[in-house]
Design an enzyme around this catalytic site. Structure first.
Site, PDB file in Angstrom:
ATOM      1  N   ASP A   1      -1.559  -3.098  10.051  1.00 41.37           N
ATOM      2  CA  ASP A   1      -2.913  -3.529   9.708  1.00 41.37           C
ATOM      3  C   ASP A   1      -3.877  -2.531  10.317  1.00 41.37           C
ATOM      4  O   ASP A   1      -3.748  -2.167  11.499  1.00 41.37           O
ATOM      5  CB  ASP A   1      -3.198  -4.947  10.206  1.00 41.37           C
ATOM      6  CG  ASP A   1      -4.314  -5.595   9.394  1.00 41.37           C
ATOM      7  OD1 ASP A   1      -4.384  -5.346   8.172  1.00 41.37           O
ATOM      8  OD2 ASP A   1      -5.136  -6.323   9.965  1.00 41.37           O
TER       9      ASP A   1
ATOM     10  N   GLU B   1      -3.349 -13.797   3.506  1.00 39.23           N
ATOM     11  CA  GLU B   1      -4.348 -13.088   4.329  1.00 39.23           C
ATOM     12  C   GLU B   1      -5.003 -14.102   5.242  1.00 39.23           C
ATOM     13  O   GLU B   1      -5.480 -15.130   4.782  1.00 39.23           O
ATOM     14  CB  GLU B   1      -5.433 -12.512   3.422  1.00 39.23           C
ATOM     15  CG  GLU B   1      -5.057 -11.219   2.744  1.00 39.23           C
ATOM     16  CD  GLU B   1      -5.195 -10.021   3.681  1.00 39.23           C
ATOM     17  OE1 GLU B   1      -6.225  -9.902   4.367  1.00 39.23           O
ATOM     18  OE2 GLU B   1      -4.253  -9.211   3.708  1.00 39.23           O
TER      19      GLU B   1
ATOM     20  N   ASN C   1       0.833  -1.197   0.000  1.00 37.66           N
ATOM     21  CA  ASN C   1       0.000   0.000   0.000  1.00 37.66           C
ATOM     22  C   ASN C   1       0.881   1.265   0.000  1.00 37.66           C
ATOM     23  O   ASN C   1       1.514   1.599   1.013  1.00 37.66           O
ATOM     24  CB  ASN C   1      -0.900  -0.043   1.251  1.00 37.66           C
ATOM     25  CG  ASN C   1      -1.858   1.117   1.319  1.00 37.66           C
ATOM     26  OD1 ASN C   1      -1.543   2.227   0.904  1.00 37.66           O
ATOM     27  ND2 ASN C   1      -3.029   0.880   1.875  1.00 37.66           N
TER      28      ASN C   1
HETATM   29  P1  IMP Z   1      -5.191  -2.891   5.462  1.00 39.02           P
HETATM   30  O1  IMP Z   1      -4.562  -2.464   6.746  1.00 39.02           O
HETATM   31  O2  IMP Z   1      -4.272  -2.638   4.311  1.00 39.02           O
HETATM   32  O3  IMP Z   1      -5.754  -4.274   5.524  1.00 39.02           O
HETATM   33  O4  IMP Z   1      -6.368  -1.866   5.223  1.00 39.02           O
HETATM   34  C1  IMP Z   1      -7.727  -2.180   5.390  1.00 39.02           C
HETATM   35  C2  IMP Z   1      -8.556  -1.162   4.626  1.00 39.02           C
HETATM   36  O5  IMP Z   1      -8.575   0.053   5.369  1.00 39.02           O
HETATM   37  C3  IMP Z   1      -8.034  -0.825   3.237  1.00 39.02           C
HETATM   38  O6  IMP Z   1      -9.123  -0.668   2.369  1.00 39.02           O
HETATM   39  C4  IMP Z   1      -7.306   0.482   3.436  1.00 39.02           C
HETATM   40  O7  IMP Z   1      -7.375   1.282   2.278  1.00 39.02           O
HETATM   41  C5  IMP Z   1      -8.099   1.099   4.579  1.00 39.02           C
HETATM   42  N1  IMP Z   1      -7.205   1.945   5.386  1.00 39.02           N
HETATM   43  C6  IMP Z   1      -6.137   1.572   6.114  1.00 39.02           C
HETATM   44  N2  IMP Z   1      -5.567   2.647   6.690  1.00 39.02           N
HETATM   45  C7  IMP Z   1      -6.308   3.705   6.293  1.00 39.02           C
HETATM   46  C8  IMP Z   1      -6.183   5.094   6.536  1.00 39.02           C
HETATM   47  O8  IMP Z   1      -5.285   5.604   7.209  1.00 39.02           O
HETATM   48  N3  IMP Z   1      -7.127   5.861   5.957  1.00 39.02           N
HETATM   49  C9  IMP Z   1      -8.144   5.364   5.194  1.00 39.02           C
HETATM   50  N4  IMP Z   1      -8.287   4.087   4.929  1.00 39.02           N
HETATM   51  C10 IMP Z   1      -7.363   3.257   5.473  1.00 39.02           C
END
Ligand code: IMP
Length: 187
Positions: free
Chosen positions: A66, A36, A9
């Site tokens: 996460d 995952e 990301n």
């Molecule tokens: P993961 O931590 O990459 O699994 O993120 C889970 C979801 O939350 C994803 O769709 C990310 O885009 C969203 N997400 C994680 N951190 C943020 C943030 O700081 N702002 C907005 N969305 C977030």
């Protein structure tokens, strides 16, 4: 310290790098396909990730992140499923679920996992409370940022500057704890 950021990301890479650099830490992105897992908490997902990456002999020290959004009126959904919900129904779909709901209280939570050279694992948790809005506003940030207004602000995360977001965000708060920990740890 040179720290590897294990994530695909780019939004996270940008935020983590901006937070780490002023403290003299150099951050580099490492893209590794990590399986995952379905777990009920972000902490368990991070624990699994740290162990799995460590077993792959990923260069330490490394960080994983996460995060998720927890909507009170939806019994804290999507939480650990935030990525799946974002990738399937998207922000429009989330806004549709929120239609007619008066209480739009929401929090972001972030768990940062750190694996050090000595094999020790550490977790740092940060939260940011706020409200969802019924439209998308702003162009900055990523993910759910355009529909989230942090408490005490009138702008969405997407409308704040990166410095402003990092100063109050779930990730910024978790990283503040990590940086304090590193400054007290002799490695
Ligand atoms: P993961 O931590 O990459 O699994 O993120 C889970 C979801 O939350 C994803 O769709 C990310 O885009 C969203 N997400 C994680 N951190 C943020 C943030 O700081 N702002 C907005 N969305 C977030």
């Amino acid at each position: 310290m040179n720290i590897n950021l294990v994530t695909s990301n780019l939004g996270k890479v940008e935020e983590l790098t901006h937070i780490l650099e002023p403290f003299g830490h150099k951050a580099s992105q490492l893209q590794v396909e990590c399986p995952e897992i379905q777990a009920p908490t972000l902490e368990e997902v991070v624990d699994f990730g740290l162990d799995w990456l460590s077993a792959q002999k990923i260069q330490t020290p490394f960080i994983i992140d996460d995060a998720g959004i927890f909507i009170e009126s939806l019994q804290n959904f999507p939480g650990v499923y935030s990525r799946y919900v974002y990738d399937t129904i998207g922000l429009q779909g989330v806004l549709k679920q929120m239609e007619g709901l008066e209480d739009k209280s929401t929090k972001f939570k972030c768990v940062i996992g750190l694996m050090l050279e000595d094999g020790s694992k550490h977790k740092f948790v940060g939260e940011c409370k706020g409200n969802l809005i019924q439209e998308m506003r702003g162009t900055g940030g990523f993910g759910y940022d355009p529909i989230f207004i942090p408490d005490g602000y009138k702008k969405t995360f997407s409308e704040l500057s990166p410095e402003e977001k990092n100063g109050i965000s779930h990730r910024g708060r978790a990283m503040e704890k990590l940086i304090k920990f590193l400054s007290n740890t002799v490695i």
